[in-house]
Design a protein around this motif. Structure first.
Motif, PDB file in Angstrom:
ATOM      1  N   CYS A  98       0.839  -1.199   0.000  1.00 34.24           N
ATOM      2  CA  CYS A  98       0.000   0.000   0.000  1.00 34.24           C
ATOM      3  C   CYS A  98       0.873   1.247   0.000  1.00 34.24           C
ATOM      4  O   CYS A  98       1.957   1.265   0.591  1.00 34.24           O
ATOM      5  CB  CYS A  98      -0.926   0.024   1.221  1.00 34.24           C
ATOM      6  SG  CYS A  98      -1.997  -1.424   1.352  1.00 34.24           S
ATOM      7  N   GLY A  99       0.382   2.295  -0.661  1.00 36.24           N
ATOM      8  CA  GLY A  99       1.060   3.575  -0.701  1.00 36.24           C
ATOM      9  C   GLY A  99       0.411   4.587   0.210  1.00 36.24           C
ATOM     10  O   GLY A  99      -0.691   4.367   0.737  1.00 36.24           O
ATOM     11  N   CYS A 114      -3.857   0.566  -2.287  1.00 32.87           N
ATOM     12  CA  CYS A 114      -3.035  -0.650  -2.294  1.00 32.87           C
ATOM     13  C   CYS A 114      -3.071  -1.309  -3.672  1.00 32.87           C
ATOM     14  O   CYS A 114      -4.012  -1.113  -4.447  1.00 32.87           O
ATOM     15  CB  CYS A 114      -3.514  -1.641  -1.239  1.00 32.87           C
ATOM     16  SG  CYS A 114      -3.560  -0.978   0.442  1.00 32.87           S
ATOM     17  N   ALA A 115      -2.041  -2.096  -3.948  1.00 35.16           N
ATOM     18  CA  ALA A 115      -1.983  -2.884  -5.190  1.00 35.16           C
ATOM     19  C   ALA A 115      -2.796  -4.158  -4.973  1.00 35.16           C
ATOM     20  O   ALA A 115      -2.251  -5.238  -4.685  1.00 35.16           O
ATOM     21  CB  ALA A 115      -0.535  -3.190  -5.559  1.00 35.16           C
ATOM     22  N   ASN A 116      -4.112  -4.037  -5.096  1.00 33.22           N
ATOM     23  CA  ASN A 116      -5.009  -5.159  -4.767  1.00 33.22           C
ATOM     24  C   ASN A 116      -4.849  -6.330  -5.723  1.00 33.22           C
ATOM     25  O   ASN A 116      -5.043  -7.479  -5.328  1.00 33.22           O
ATOM     26  CB  ASN A 116      -6.457  -4.667  -4.776  1.00 33.22           C
ATOM     27  CG  ASN A 116      -6.722  -3.608  -3.730  1.00 33.22           C
ATOM     28  OD1 ASN A 116      -6.405  -3.795  -2.569  1.00 33.22           O
ATOM     29  ND2 ASN A 116      -7.305  -2.492  -4.123  1.00 33.22           N
ATOM     30  N   SER A 117      -4.526  -6.066  -6.976  1.00 37.64           N
ATOM     31  CA  SER A 117      -4.433  -7.158  -7.953  1.00 37.64           C
ATOM     32  C   SER A 117      -3.254  -8.083  -7.693  1.00 37.64           C
ATOM     33  O   SER A 117      -3.250  -9.228  -8.151  1.00 37.64           O
ATOM     34  CB  SER A 117      -4.337  -6.581  -9.368  1.00 37.64           C
ATOM     35  OG  SER A 117      -3.183  -5.765  -9.502  1.00 37.64           O
ATOM     36  N   ARG A 118      -2.233  -7.607  -6.951  1.00 36.72           N
ATOM     37  CA  ARG A 118      -1.054  -8.443  -6.671  1.00 36.72           C
ATOM     38  C   ARG A 118      -1.010  -8.890  -5.217  1.00 36.72           C
ATOM     39  O   ARG A 118       0.038  -9.326  -4.744  1.00 36.72           O
ATOM     40  CB  ARG A 118       0.228  -7.657  -6.998  1.00 36.72           C
ATOM     41  CG  ARG A 118       0.314  -7.176  -8.425  1.00 36.72           C
ATOM     42  CD  ARG A 118       0.242  -8.328  -9.431  1.00 36.72           C
ATOM     43  NE  ARG A 118       1.309  -9.272  -9.231  1.00 36.72           N
ATOM     44  CZ  ARG A 118       2.526  -9.146  -9.791  1.00 36.72           C
ATOM     45  NH1 ARG A 118       2.786  -8.096 -10.559  1.00 36.72           N
ATOM     46  NH2 ARG A 118       3.448 -10.059  -9.588  1.00 36.72           N
ATOM     47  N   GLY A 119      -2.126  -8.780  -4.519  1.00 37.68           N
ATOM     48  CA  GLY A 119      -2.169  -9.230  -3.135  1.00 37.68           C
ATOM     49  C   GLY A 119      -2.168 -10.744  -3.029  1.00 37.68           C
ATOM     50  O   GLY A 119      -2.424 -11.474  -4.003  1.00 37.68           O
ATOM     51  N   GLU A 138       3.761  -1.745  -7.867  1.00 38.31           N
ATOM     52  CA  GLU A 138       3.603  -0.327  -7.550  1.00 38.31           C
ATOM     53  C   GLU A 138       2.160  -0.043  -7.142  1.00 38.31           C
ATOM     54  O   GLU A 138       1.233  -0.318  -7.903  1.00 38.31           O
ATOM     55  CB  GLU A 138       3.984   0.531  -8.752  1.00 38.31           C
ATOM     56  CG  GLU A 138       5.458   0.467  -9.094  1.00 38.31           C
ATOM     57  CD  GLU A 138       5.820   1.465 -10.173  1.00 38.31           C
ATOM     58  OE1 GLU A 138       4.910   2.178 -10.652  1.00 38.31           O
ATOM     59  OE2 GLU A 138       7.008   1.541 -10.531  1.00 38.31           O
ATOM     60  N   PRO A 139       1.936   0.518  -5.961  1.00 38.99           N
ATOM     61  CA  PRO A 139       0.565   0.855  -5.541  1.00 38.99           C
ATOM     62  C   PRO A 139       0.067   2.087  -6.293  1.00 38.99           C
ATOM     63  O   PRO A 139       0.842   2.838  -6.869  1.00 38.99           O
ATOM     64  CB  PRO A 139       0.723   1.128  -4.042  1.00 38.99           C
ATOM     65  CG  PRO A 139       2.137   1.563  -3.892  1.00 38.99           C
ATOM     66  CD  PRO A 139       2.935   0.820  -4.922  1.00 38.99           C
ATOM     67  N   PRO A 140      -1.254   2.324  -6.292  1.00 41.55           N
ATOM     68  CA  PRO A 140      -1.797   3.484  -7.009  1.00 41.55           C
ATOM     69  C   PRO A 140      -1.424   4.816  -6.378  1.00 41.55           C
ATOM     70  O   PRO A 140      -1.559   5.854  -7.019  1.00 41.55           O
ATOM     71  CB  PRO A 140      -3.309   3.253  -6.981  1.00 41.55           C
ATOM     72  CG  PRO A 140      -3.541   2.332  -5.832  1.00 41.55           C
ATOM     73  CD  PRO A 140      -2.316   1.478  -5.744  1.00 41.55           C
TER      74      PRO A 140
END
Length: 404
Positions: A98-99, A114-119, A138-140
């Motif tokens: 998460c950023g 957060c980078a939900n797709s790579r969780g 990379e988070p959004p």
């Protein structure tokens, strides 16, 4: 001598009986004490066993969930090993990069940052520990970044570990939205609104979250920013920031209304959460009905489309197949005269023509002229002659058979 021996035997028997009675009385008196001692020993044993079993539980409960990383920095496409301890045994956790977050403040932007797709999901062991590799993405939002680990089901718990994504921009953390004030929900929250006809056909359901908050701090709160999240099943809430325009003075309260929207076609049991300054203020369940209009539409589509295709196909087949009963142009296609004549309308003569015909027949009968001369009728038996001119045959007249 005999009497003395007998007396000794009786005295010995009496002493023996007295000793037996004393032993029995002693045994009867010691039985309750023995039972009491046995019960006390059993209680002490159970207390010792219970204390031994319950001793580790407070230690585990006192442990705060923690997260450690195998390295503090990695680039996109790499991976980092995440280890944790102090979690609930056999708990399902979600790990995210998460950023705009820090271990001290958590994840203010929620999972939207957060980078939900790579969780990755992980389940703890029986002692509340885990270890799993997490891909770096990379988070959004810009860094500072953290590896955020939170429970998915059961009692909520979360932990963060500082992490740097190589090559990702870094910006300072935003100011805390509370500005020094503290808000608290004073009354129960409620969801106002209802679903319309379009929602029955799959339109996005929407409600209004109404609640009353009070400022329990020492400074006023101006234009507070709330986070409204909706979660379905075991999934984490999706947070959305909404700002309320106004100022809440210390010790004052205000009624706030925020909009809550779900995606199109959503149905089932949802949970609406309200968060302010990294603290969940209230939660409200929301049961959304199934859009049966969409189901009805698909059922009708599955019935109407095949029927239309069948009709079009039959029309094409009827047009393309050869006609065995084709007739040359100009002729009627009906081969039976009876069917043709039966289809003609019944002709009726005008009233004037009928009257003229009746007058003609009356004048003909009055003039006495015969209108019909058929070979098998004699002049006297003419059907067209008047009734007065007919005469019976004579008895003396000759017959056609000749004289006898």
């Amino acid at each position: 001598m005999v009497e003395s021996a007998r007396a000794r035997r009786e005295s010995a028997r009496a002493r023996h009986d007295a000793a037996g009675q004393s032993r029995r009385r002693a045994a009867r008196g010691s039985a309750p004490a023995a039972l009491l001692r046995a019960a006390l020993a059993l209680v002490l044993l159970l207390a010792a066993v219970g204390g031994a079993l319950a001793a580790p539980a407070p230690a585990r409960a006192a442990d705060k969930p923690t997260v450690t990383l195998s390295k503090s920095q990695a680039g996109t496409g790499g991976s980092v090993t995440v280890k944790g301890k102090g979690w609930r045994p056999n708990a399902l956790l979600m790990m995210l990069v998460c950023g705009q977050s820090a271990p001290a403040v958590g994840v203010p932007g929620g999972t939207n940052s957060c980078a939900n797709s790579r969780g990755r999901a992980v389940t703890t062991d029986g002692d509340g520990t885990f270890s799993k590799s997490l891909p770096v993405a990379e988070p959004p939002q810009a860094c500072p970044c953290v590896v955020h680990v939170a429970t998915v089901t059961g009692e909520k718990a979360a932990a963060d570990a500082a992490f740097k994504v190589a090559g990702h921009p870094v910006r300072p953390l935003p100011a805390r939205p509370d500005g020094g004030g503290r808000l608290s929900v004073l009354t129960d929250t409620r969801l106002d609104g209802s679903s319309g006809l379009l929602t029955w056909f799959g339109a996005p359901p929407s409600r209004r979250l109404v609640f009353t908050v009070g400022n329990v701090g020492s400074v006023p709160v101006k234009d507070p920013v709330f986070q409204v999240g909706t979660s379905h099943g075991v999934f984490a809430p999706q947070w959305e920031e909404q700002q309320w325009r106004g100022t809440i003075a210390p010790g004052k309260k205000a009624q706030i209304t925020l909009s809550v929207d779900l995606p199109a076609g959503a149905h089932g049991d949802y949970l609406v959460s309200l968060r302010y300054a990294d603290r969940v203020l209230a939660e409200q369940p929301w049961g959304v009905g199934r859009p049966w209009g969409v189901t009805l539409f698909w059922i009708l589509l599955c019935v109407v489309v095949p029927a239309a295709v069948f009709r079009v196909g039959m029309a094409l087949v009827d047009r393309l197949r050869p006609d065995r009963h084709r007739r040359p142009p100009g002729r009627h296609r009906t081969s039976r005269v009876g069917e043709f004549t039966l289809r003609l309308p019944r002709l009726r003569l005008p009233q004037s023509a009928v009257t003229a015909e009746r007058d003609t027949a009356t004048r003909t009968a009055a003039s006495g002229t015969a209108t019909t001369n058929l070979p098998w009728f004699s002049p006297d038996a003419d059907p067209g002659a008047p009734a007065g001119q007919l005469s019976a045959p004579s008895d003396n007249g000759p017959t056609t058979k000749g004289t006898s």
